[in-house]
Design an enzyme around this catalytic site. Structure first.
Site, short mmCIF file in Angstrom:
data_model
loop_
_atom_site.label_atom_id
_atom_site.label_comp_id
_atom_site.label_asym_id
_atom_site.label_seq_id
_atom_site.Cartn_x
_atom_site.Cartn_y
_atom_site.Cartn_z
N ARG A 116 -13.28 -16.09 -27.09
CA ARG A 116 -12.51 -15.71 -25.88
C ARG A 116 -11.39 -16.70 -25.54
NH1 ARG A 116 -17.81 -14.30 -24.06
NH2 ARG A 116 -18.08 -12.06 -24.41
N LYS A 126 3.94 -14.54 -27.33
CA LYS A 126 3.60 -13.22 -27.86
C LYS A 126 2.86 -13.43 -29.18
CE LYS A 126 7.10 -10.08 -26.04
NZ LYS A 126 8.22 -9.18 -26.39
N GLU A 185 18.76 -13.72 -34.82
CA GLU A 185 18.15 -13.98 -33.50
C GLU A 185 18.97 -15.01 -32.72
OE1 GLU A 185 15.68 -12.12 -32.46
OE2 GLU A 185 14.56 -11.44 -34.23
N LYS A 213 15.41 -19.09 -24.37
CA LYS A 213 14.17 -18.32 -24.39
C LYS A 213 13.20 -18.84 -23.31
CE LYS A 213 10.70 -15.91 -26.77
NZ LYS A 213 10.21 -15.28 -27.96
N GLU A 241 6.84 -9.66 -19.73
CA GLU A 241 7.83 -8.61 -19.98
C GLU A 241 7.76 -7.45 -19.00
OE1 GLU A 241 8.93 -8.23 -24.19
OE2 GLU A 241 9.12 -6.08 -23.85
N ARG A 248 12.57 -10.06 -19.63
CA ARG A 248 12.21 -10.47 -21.00
C ARG A 248 12.54 -9.39 -22.03
NH1 ARG A 248 6.89 -13.80 -23.24
NH2 ARG A 248 7.56 -13.73 -25.42
N ASN A 292 14.85 -8.10 -26.66
CA ASN A 292 14.75 -7.05 -27.69
C ASN A 292 16.10 -6.43 -28.04
OD1 ASN A 292 11.90 -6.82 -28.29
ND2 ASN A 292 11.69 -6.36 -26.13
N HIS A 341 16.59 -4.65 -31.28
CA HIS A 341 15.27 -4.43 -31.84
C HIS A 341 14.83 -2.97 -31.80
CE1 HIS A 341 15.25 -8.75 -31.67
NE2 HIS A 341 14.02 -8.85 -32.10
N HIS A 382 13.69 -2.04 -35.26
CA HIS A 382 12.33 -1.66 -35.65
C HIS A 382 12.33 -0.33 -36.38
CE1 HIS A 382 10.25 -4.47 -32.51
NE2 HIS A 382 10.44 -5.05 -33.67
N HIS A 415 13.17 -8.56 -40.90
CA HIS A 415 13.28 -8.30 -39.47
C HIS A 415 14.68 -8.66 -38.93
CE1 HIS A 415 12.01 -8.04 -35.29
NE2 HIS A 415 12.46 -9.26 -35.09
P1 NAD Z 1 7.69 -15.00 -42.18
O1 NAD Z 1 6.67 -15.66 -41.38
O2 NAD Z 1 7.26 -13.90 -43.08
O3 NAD Z 1 8.45 -16.10 -43.05
C1 NAD Z 1 9.48 -15.71 -43.91
C2 NAD Z 1 9.26 -16.23 -45.34
O4 NAD Z 1 9.59 -17.61 -45.39
C3 NAD Z 1 7.82 -16.14 -45.82
O5 NAD Z 1 7.81 -15.83 -47.18
C4 NAD Z 1 7.30 -17.55 -45.58
O6 NAD Z 1 6.20 -17.87 -46.38
C5 NAD Z 1 8.51 -18.36 -45.94
N1 NAD Z 1 8.62 -19.68 -45.35
C6 NAD Z 1 8.25 -20.08 -44.12
N2 NAD Z 1 8.69 -21.31 -43.89
C7 NAD Z 1 9.31 -21.73 -45.01
C8 NAD Z 1 9.99 -22.92 -45.38
N3 NAD Z 1 10.16 -23.91 -44.51
N4 NAD Z 1 10.50 -23.02 -46.63
C9 NAD Z 1 10.39 -21.96 -47.50
N5 NAD Z 1 9.80 -20.80 -47.20
C10 NAD Z 1 9.26 -20.69 -45.96
O7 NAD Z 1 8.87 -14.39 -41.29
P2 NAD Z 1 9.63 -14.89 -39.98
O8 NAD Z 1 10.98 -14.35 -40.09
O9 NAD Z 1 9.43 -16.34 -39.74
O10 NAD Z 1 8.85 -14.11 -38.82
C11 NAD Z 1 8.79 -12.72 -38.78
C12 NAD Z 1 7.57 -12.33 -38.01
O11 NAD Z 1 7.69 -12.83 -36.70
C13 NAD Z 1 7.38 -10.83 -37.87
O12 NAD Z 1 6.02 -10.54 -38.09
C14 NAD Z 1 7.76 -10.55 -36.45
O13 NAD Z 1 7.07 -9.44 -35.90
C15 NAD Z 1 7.38 -11.80 -35.76
N6 NAD Z 1 8.11 -12.10 -34.53
C16 NAD Z 1 7.40 -12.45 -33.45
C17 NAD Z 1 8.03 -12.78 -32.28
C18 NAD Z 1 7.24 -13.26 -31.09
O14 NAD Z 1 7.81 -13.40 -30.02
N7 NAD Z 1 5.97 -13.56 -31.26
C19 NAD Z 1 9.43 -12.74 -32.21
C20 NAD Z 1 10.15 -12.37 -33.33
C21 NAD Z 1 9.48 -12.05 -34.51
N1 GLY Z 2 10.81 -11.90 -29.33
C1 GLY Z 2 10.83 -11.23 -28.09
C2 GLY Z 2 10.05 -11.90 -27.03
O1 GLY Z 2 9.48 -12.94 -27.23
O2 GLY Z 2 9.96 -11.39 -25.95
#
Ligand code: NAD
Ligand code: GLY
Length: 360
Positions: free
Chosen positions: A124, A146, A188, A230, A240, A244, A248, A251, A255, A268
């Site tokens: 939890r 998030k 972004e 942010k 949100e 917030r 998006n 997005h 998406h 993405h």
């Molecule tokens: P990711 O985590 O898939 O990383 C991208 C690639 O880079 C992967 O292959 C990873 O292994 C590699 N990598 C990571 N760090 C590295 C480094 N320093 N050197 C070499 N390779 C490296 O993708 P991302 O773009 O970081 O994140 C996308 C994800 O984030 C999606 O799932 C999306 O839904 C989520 N997201 C979440 C939020 C939120 O607010 N929580 C916001 C935007 C996106």
């Molecule tokens: N990436 C969108 C948010 O954090 O609200």
């Protein structure tokens, strides 16, 4: 100790620091002092990031006297699911981790979102720390709480708002990021300018070449600028209910592109870039954005190595895909549109004429 930028996300008792700078992994013992509830921590990372940075983080935490275990997930958005989330729970249970164990997310947004959700739900709720290693995760996903996983019927549909205890963004880790992932993160960054920050947009117009060459000082400034924006938005609207949703921008269309093309075909950030162009084109159609403003957005995205033309999925398919969106209200699709540069707003009032024009 090298200098770093220290920001604060103000959320009352859930407040936390965001630390940004170069070579921070080696400085974790100082930066994370007092951030752990017990001597136990578990690092969650993936098979790409582990060979690059796991050793450094393990060593740093051990130097603090911590007992550290780790779990290495397969790399990819397709593993951001309940089956692979279970690997984290299993590792926690096998190591007899209790409620005072801290999870440490070491990786990009996929690792960060999954680790955060595991932390939100294991027993939890246990503490967690974000060490983002992609540009996208440093400027966006690691900040704001998030967390979640995908479901076969929708991306990020299972999750929780759950804040980390600290975020440490070591910009030196971005030197190993593949070019395409780096550009995806820049989408972004540009988004923050377009939402409400004209000085950032103009600074990006001036400094994109330096950013693309991964100049560390310029990168540090960009990451800090985005995290500041942010943190301001999340502090105003943690869950949100309102403002917030501006985060998006691009997005809603993005998406749809990701899902419509098949996850993983477009990154993405690439989908967000083309999505921002669609939002800009729709805003122009609505008489809200001038042609020269649209041209500036396009130039900046192109300079960041991003796609500016959306794939043609067909209007009906776009609309069908956009109907599965957490922002939607009573079945109406909510869009983020632009009233000029750096003045984004939320609306569900976009005519089908406008949508037909920009999507076909
Ligand atoms: P990711 O985590 O898939 O990383 C991208 C690639 O880079 C992967 O292959 C990873 O292994 C590699 N990598 C990571 N760090 C590295 C480094 N320093 N050197 C070499 N390779 C490296 O993708 P991302 O773009 O970081 O994140 C996308 C994800 O984030 C999606 O799932 C999306 O839904 C989520 N997201 C979440 C939020 C939120 O607010 N929580 C916001 C935007 C996106
Ligand atoms: N990436 C969108 C948010 O954090 O609200």
């Amino acid at each position: 100790m090298t200098e770093h930028i220290s920001l604060h996300l103000d959320l009352g008792e859930r407040s936390y620091p965001i630390l940004i700078g170069k070579d921070l992994l080696a400085q974790l013992p100082v930066l994370l002092k007092g951030k752990f509830k017990s001597k136990h921590a578990m690092i969650v990372t993936n098979e790409t990031v582990a060979p690059l940075y796991l050793e450094a983080v393990l060593r740093a935490l051990q130097a603090m006297g911590m007992e550290v275990t780790h779990v290495v997930l397969p790399d990819g958005e397709q593993y951001k699911d309940s089956q692979h989330l279970d690997l984290i729970y299993s590792a926690l249970l096998a190591a007899r981790c209790d409620r005072k164990t801290t999870l440490v997310a070491l990786g990009g947004g996929v690792v960060g979102d999954m680790t955060g959700y595991a932390a939100a739900t294991y027993m939890r709720g246990i503490p967690f720390i974000q060490i983002p290693t992609t540009l996208l995760s440093q400027v966006d996903s690691s900040v704001g709480g998030k967390t979640g996983i995908n479901h076969p019927l929708g991306k990020n549909m299972i999750g929780a708002f759950y804040q980390p205890k600290a975020v440490v963004a070591d910009v030196s880790t971005l030197m190993t990021l593949p070019d395409r992932e780096f550009s995806a993160g820049l989408a972004e960054v540009i988004k923050y300018g377009l939402i409400d920050d004209l000085p950032l947009f103009e600074w990006l117009e001036q400094n994109m070449a330096r950013l693309m060459s991964r100049d560390i000082a310029t990168l540090t400034e960009a990451v800090a600028w985005c995290c500041r924006n942010k943190a301001r938005i999340v502090a105003a609207d943690e869950t949100e209910g309102g403002v917030r949703a501006l985060l998006n921008l691009g997005h809603t269309f993005g998406h749809a592109i990701e899902a419509g093309m098949g996850y993983g075909v477009w990154l993405h950030g690439e989908a967000v870039a083309a999505g921002m162009m669609l939002a800009a084109a729709a805003s122009q159609e609505m008489g809200l954005l001038r042609a020269d403003e649209l041209a500036r957005i396009k130039r900046l995205l192109e300079a960041a190595g991003l796609p500016v033309a959306a794939p043609s999925l067909g209007v009906a398919r776009y609309i069908e895909l956009m109907q599965v969106d957490k922002k939607n209200d009573a079945g109406r699709i909510r869009f983020i549109m632009m009233r000029g540069l750096a003045n984004a707003f939320i609306t569900d009032d976009v005519s089908s004429d406008v949508l037909n024009k920009v999507l076909s």
